[in-house]
Motif scaffolding. Structure first.
Motif, PDB file in Angstrom:
ATOM      1  N   GLU A  64       0.833  -1.204   0.000  1.00 25.92           N
ATOM      2  CA  GLU A  64       0.000   0.000   0.000  1.00 25.92           C
ATOM      3  C   GLU A  64       0.869   1.255   0.000  1.00 25.92           C
ATOM      4  OE1 GLU A  64      -2.525  -0.381   3.434  1.00 25.92           O
ATOM      5  OE2 GLU A  64      -3.656  -2.044   2.557  1.00 25.92           O
ATOM      6  N   SER A  65       2.174   1.089   0.194  1.00 32.52           N
ATOM      7  CA  SER A  65       3.090   2.227   0.286  1.00 32.52           C
ATOM      8  C   SER A  65       3.409   2.806  -1.087  1.00 32.52           C
ATOM      9  CB  SER A  65       4.417   1.790   0.926  1.00 32.52           C
ATOM     10  OG  SER A  65       4.222   1.370   2.241  1.00 32.52           O
ATOM     11  N   THR A  66       3.793   4.063  -1.076  1.00 36.25           N
ATOM     12  CA  THR A  66       4.386   4.700  -2.251  1.00 36.25           C
ATOM     13  C   THR A  66       5.788   4.116  -2.434  1.00 36.25           C
ATOM     14  OG1 THR A  66       5.431   6.422  -0.926  1.00 36.25           O
ATOM     15  CG2 THR A  66       3.170   6.867  -1.742  1.00 36.25           C
ATOM     16  N   PRO A  67       6.445   4.368  -3.562  1.00 33.38           N
ATOM     17  CA  PRO A  67       7.832   3.900  -3.699  1.00 33.38           C
ATOM     18  C   PRO A  67       8.732   4.409  -2.567  1.00 33.38           C
ATOM     19  CG  PRO A  67       7.000   4.558  -5.841  1.00 33.38           C
ATOM     20  CD  PRO A  67       5.954   4.958  -4.828  1.00 33.38           C
ATOM     21  N   GLU A  68       8.611   5.695  -2.233  1.00 39.68           N
ATOM     22  CA  GLU A  68       9.436   6.254  -1.159  1.00 39.68           C
ATOM     23  C   GLU A  68       9.067   5.656   0.192  1.00 39.68           C
ATOM     24  OE1 GLU A  68       7.934   8.041  -3.530  1.00 39.68           O
ATOM     25  OE2 GLU A  68       9.565   9.044  -4.579  1.00 39.68           O
ATOM     26  N   GLY A  69       7.789   5.392   0.405  1.00 39.58           N
ATOM     27  CA  GLY A  69       7.359   4.759   1.650  1.00 39.58           C
ATOM     28  C   GLY A  69       7.895   3.345   1.778  1.00 39.58           C
ATOM     29  N   LEU A  70       7.926   2.618   0.669  1.00 39.12           N
ATOM     30  CA  LEU A  70       8.481   1.266   0.673  1.00 39.12           C
ATOM     31  C   LEU A  70       9.980   1.318   0.965  1.00 39.12           C
ATOM     32  CD1 LEU A  70       8.071  -1.767   0.264  1.00 39.12           C
ATOM     33  CD2 LEU A  70       8.365  -1.380  -2.213  1.00 39.12           C
ATOM     34  N   ALA A  72      11.510   3.598   2.714  1.00 37.83           N
ATOM     35  CA  ALA A  72      11.631   3.929   4.141  1.00 37.83           C
ATOM     36  C   ALA A  72      11.409   2.688   5.003  1.00 37.83           C
ATOM     37  CB  ALA A  72      10.653   5.041   4.515  1.00 37.83           C
ATOM     38  N   LEU A  73      10.440   1.856   4.637  1.00 39.74           N
ATOM     39  CA  LEU A  73      10.192   0.613   5.372  1.00 39.74           C
ATOM     40  C   LEU A  73      11.431  -0.284   5.310  1.00 39.74           C
ATOM     41  CD1 LEU A  73       8.343  -1.477   6.804  1.00 39.74           C
ATOM     42  CD2 LEU A  73       7.675  -2.229   4.508  1.00 39.74           C
ATOM     43  N   CYS A  74      12.002  -0.441   4.120  1.00 36.19           N
ATOM     44  CA  CYS A  74      13.190  -1.284   3.953  1.00 36.19           C
ATOM     45  C   CYS A  74      14.361  -0.766   4.779  1.00 36.19           C
ATOM     46  CB  CYS A  74      13.571  -1.369   2.479  1.00 36.19           C
ATOM     47  SG  CYS A  74      12.353  -2.232   1.454  1.00 36.19           S
ATOM     48  N   LEU A  75      14.600   0.538   4.735  1.00 37.48           N
ATOM     49  CA  LEU A  75      15.688   1.131   5.510  1.00 37.48           C
ATOM     50  C   LEU A  75      15.456   0.971   7.006  1.00 37.48           C
ATOM     51  CD1 LEU A  75      16.333   4.383   3.431  1.00 37.48           C
ATOM     52  CD2 LEU A  75      17.706   2.272   3.455  1.00 37.48           C
ATOM     53  N   GLY A  76      14.198   1.087   7.437  1.00 40.10           N
ATOM     54  CA  GLY A  76      13.860   0.898   8.849  1.00 40.10           C
ATOM     55  C   GLY A  76      14.133  -0.523   9.313  1.00 40.10           C
ATOM     56  N   ILE A  77      13.832  -1.511   8.469  1.00 38.17           N
ATOM     57  CA  ILE A  77      14.104  -2.902   8.818  1.00 38.17           C
ATOM     58  C   ILE A  77      15.610  -3.148   8.864  1.00 38.17           C
ATOM     59  CG2 ILE A  77      13.912  -5.291   7.985  1.00 38.17           C
ATOM     60  CD1 ILE A  77      11.008  -4.573   7.168  1.00 38.17           C
ATOM     61  N   GLU A  78      16.343  -2.578   7.912  1.00 34.16           N
ATOM     62  CA  GLU A  78      17.807  -2.694   7.964  1.00 34.16           C
ATOM     63  C   GLU A  78      18.339  -2.162   9.297  1.00 34.16           C
ATOM     64  OE1 GLU A  78      18.921  -2.086   3.224  1.00 34.16           O
ATOM     65  OE2 GLU A  78      19.500  -0.548   4.684  1.00 34.16           O
ATOM     66  N   GLN A  79      17.855  -0.999   9.694  1.00 31.56           N
ATOM     67  CA  GLN A  79      18.313  -0.389  10.944  1.00 31.56           C
ATOM     68  C   GLN A  79      17.906  -1.248  12.143  1.00 31.56           C
ATOM     69  OE1 GLN A  79      16.814   3.566  11.638  1.00 31.56           O
ATOM     70  NE2 GLN A  79      18.453   4.026  13.078  1.00 31.56           N
ATOM     71  N   GLU A 102       6.023  -1.489  -9.671  1.00 29.86           N
ATOM     72  CA  GLU A 102       5.218  -1.536 -10.896  1.00 29.86           C
ATOM     73  C   GLU A 102       6.182  -1.430 -12.075  1.00 29.86           C
ATOM     74  OE1 GLU A 102       1.995  -2.226 -11.131  1.00 29.86           O
ATOM     75  OE2 GLU A 102       1.530  -2.175  -9.005  1.00 29.86           O
ATOM     76  N   ARG A 103       5.883  -0.625 -13.051  1.00 34.36           N
ATOM     77  CA  ARG A 103       6.830  -0.351 -14.144  1.00 34.36           C
ATOM     78  C   ARG A 103       7.136   1.148 -14.182  1.00 34.36           C
ATOM     79  NH1 ARG A 103       7.394  -4.725 -18.226  1.00 34.36           N
ATOM     80  NH2 ARG A 103       6.281  -6.468 -17.322  1.00 34.36           N
ATOM     81  N   ILE A 104       7.206   1.698 -12.986  1.00 31.61           N
ATOM     82  CA  ILE A 104       7.462   3.125 -12.835  1.00 31.61           C
ATOM     83  C   ILE A 104       8.938   3.412 -13.052  1.00 31.61           C
ATOM     84  CG2 ILE A 104       7.551   5.003 -11.135  1.00 31.61           C
ATOM     85  CD1 ILE A 104       4.990   3.844  -9.921  1.00 31.61           C
ATOM     86  N   GLU A 105       9.209   4.472 -13.804  1.00 37.03           N
ATOM     87  CA  GLU A 105      10.563   4.993 -13.919  1.00 37.03           C
ATOM     88  C   GLU A 105      10.599   6.281 -13.108  1.00 37.03           C
ATOM     89  OE1 GLU A 105      12.424   4.800 -17.830  1.00 37.03           O
ATOM     90  OE2 GLU A 105      10.711   3.587 -18.489  1.00 37.03           O
ATOM     91  N   LEU A 106      11.502   6.335 -12.152  1.00 33.79           N
ATOM     92  CA  LEU A 106      11.538   7.427 -11.183  1.00 33.79           C
ATOM     93  C   LEU A 106      12.981   7.786 -10.885  1.00 33.79           C
ATOM     94  CD1 LEU A 106      10.047   9.088  -8.844  1.00 33.79           C
ATOM     95  CD2 LEU A 106      10.528   7.091  -7.424  1.00 33.79           C
ATOM     96  N   LYS A 107      13.226   9.076 -10.769  1.00 33.45           N
ATOM     97  CA  LYS A 107      14.547   9.549 -10.340  1.00 33.45           C
ATOM     98  C   LYS A 107      14.298  10.678  -9.351  1.00 33.45           C
ATOM     99  CE  LYS A 107      18.399   8.983 -12.799  1.00 33.45           C
ATOM    100  NZ  LYS A 107      19.373   9.034 -13.823  1.00 33.45           N
ATOM    101  N   SER A 108      14.523  10.394  -8.076  1.00 32.44           N
ATOM    102  CA  SER A 108      14.365  11.405  -7.035  1.00 32.44           C
ATOM    103  C   SER A 108      15.667  11.462  -6.251  1.00 32.44           C
ATOM    104  CB  SER A 108      13.187  11.043  -6.118  1.00 32.44           C
ATOM    105  OG  SER A 108      13.567  10.045  -5.177  1.00 32.44           O
ATOM    106  N   PRO A 109      15.803  12.409  -5.323  1.00 37.76           N
ATOM    107  CA  PRO A 109      17.039  12.472  -4.529  1.00 37.76           C
ATOM    108  C   PRO A 109      17.294  11.213  -3.697  1.00 37.76           C
ATOM    109  CG  PRO A 109      15.840  14.536  -4.361  1.00 37.76           C
ATOM    110  CD  PRO A 109      14.937  13.572  -5.083  1.00 37.76           C
ATOM    111  N   THR A 110      16.245  10.449  -3.395  1.00 34.89           N
ATOM    112  CA  THR A 110      16.409   9.280  -2.530  1.00 34.89           C
ATOM    113  C   THR A 110      16.216   7.939  -3.229  1.00 34.89           C
ATOM    114  OG1 THR A 110      14.091   9.453  -1.876  1.00 34.89           O
ATOM    115  CG2 THR A 110      15.710  10.522  -0.440  1.00 34.89           C
TER     116      THR A 110
END
Length: 145
Positions: A64-70, A72-79, A102-110
């Motif tokens: 249900e998360s956005t790409p950035e939310g997903l 953040a979840l992954c980084l939180g589990i790593e931590q 999905e098949r999203i192409e995205l380029k953001s700072p994170t």
């Protein structure tokens, strides 16, 4: 719910056990369901090669998360699992990368999607082809376009 693919890797401690722990933590995360999981493979280090071999796998998830939310979840589990980032491409207790969303192409700072090195990494493409060959082909196609 959106479909996404996560690459997991570890080469410190008990890598296979850490991958399984990360899978359990992801499976227990609200708004995320594991759809498929690849086999766990052993691979040579990539980038910094003077380190232990890795254990790697790929998960296909619905989220249900956005790409950035997903991410953040992954980084939180790593931590939560004790990862400390000391060296780029260096040894790690756990690494969880968002390979594609999905098949999203995205380029953001994170976050860059698909993952900017996925098409070069057999330890990503092999497990991804096992569970989602069409997605692996799409990622390789994006890199060569």
């Amino acid at each position: 719910m959106a479909r996404a693919w996560l690459g997991l890797g570890a080469n410190l401690g008990e890598p296979t056990a850490q991958l399984e722990q990360a899978v359990l933590l992801l499976a227990g995360s609200p708004g995320l369901q594991i759809v498929k999981r690849s086999s766990i493979i052993e691979s040579a280090p990539w980038g910094v090669t003077d380190q232990n071999p890795f254990r790697n796998m790929v998960l296909e998830v619905e989220t249900e998360s956005t790409p950035e939310g997903l991410l953040a979840l992954c980084l939180g589990i790593e931590q939560e699992m004790g990862r400390v980032r000391t060296m780029h491409w260096g040894p790690r207790l756990i690494d969880i990368d968002v390979i594609a969303y999905e098949r999203i192409e995205l380029k953001s700072p994170t976050l860059t999607l698909p993952h900017p090195y996925a098409h070069e990494r057999d330890f990503v493409l092999g497990p991804l082809r096992e569970i989602a060959p069409d997605m692996a082909d799409w990622i390789v196609g994006r890199a060569t376009a």
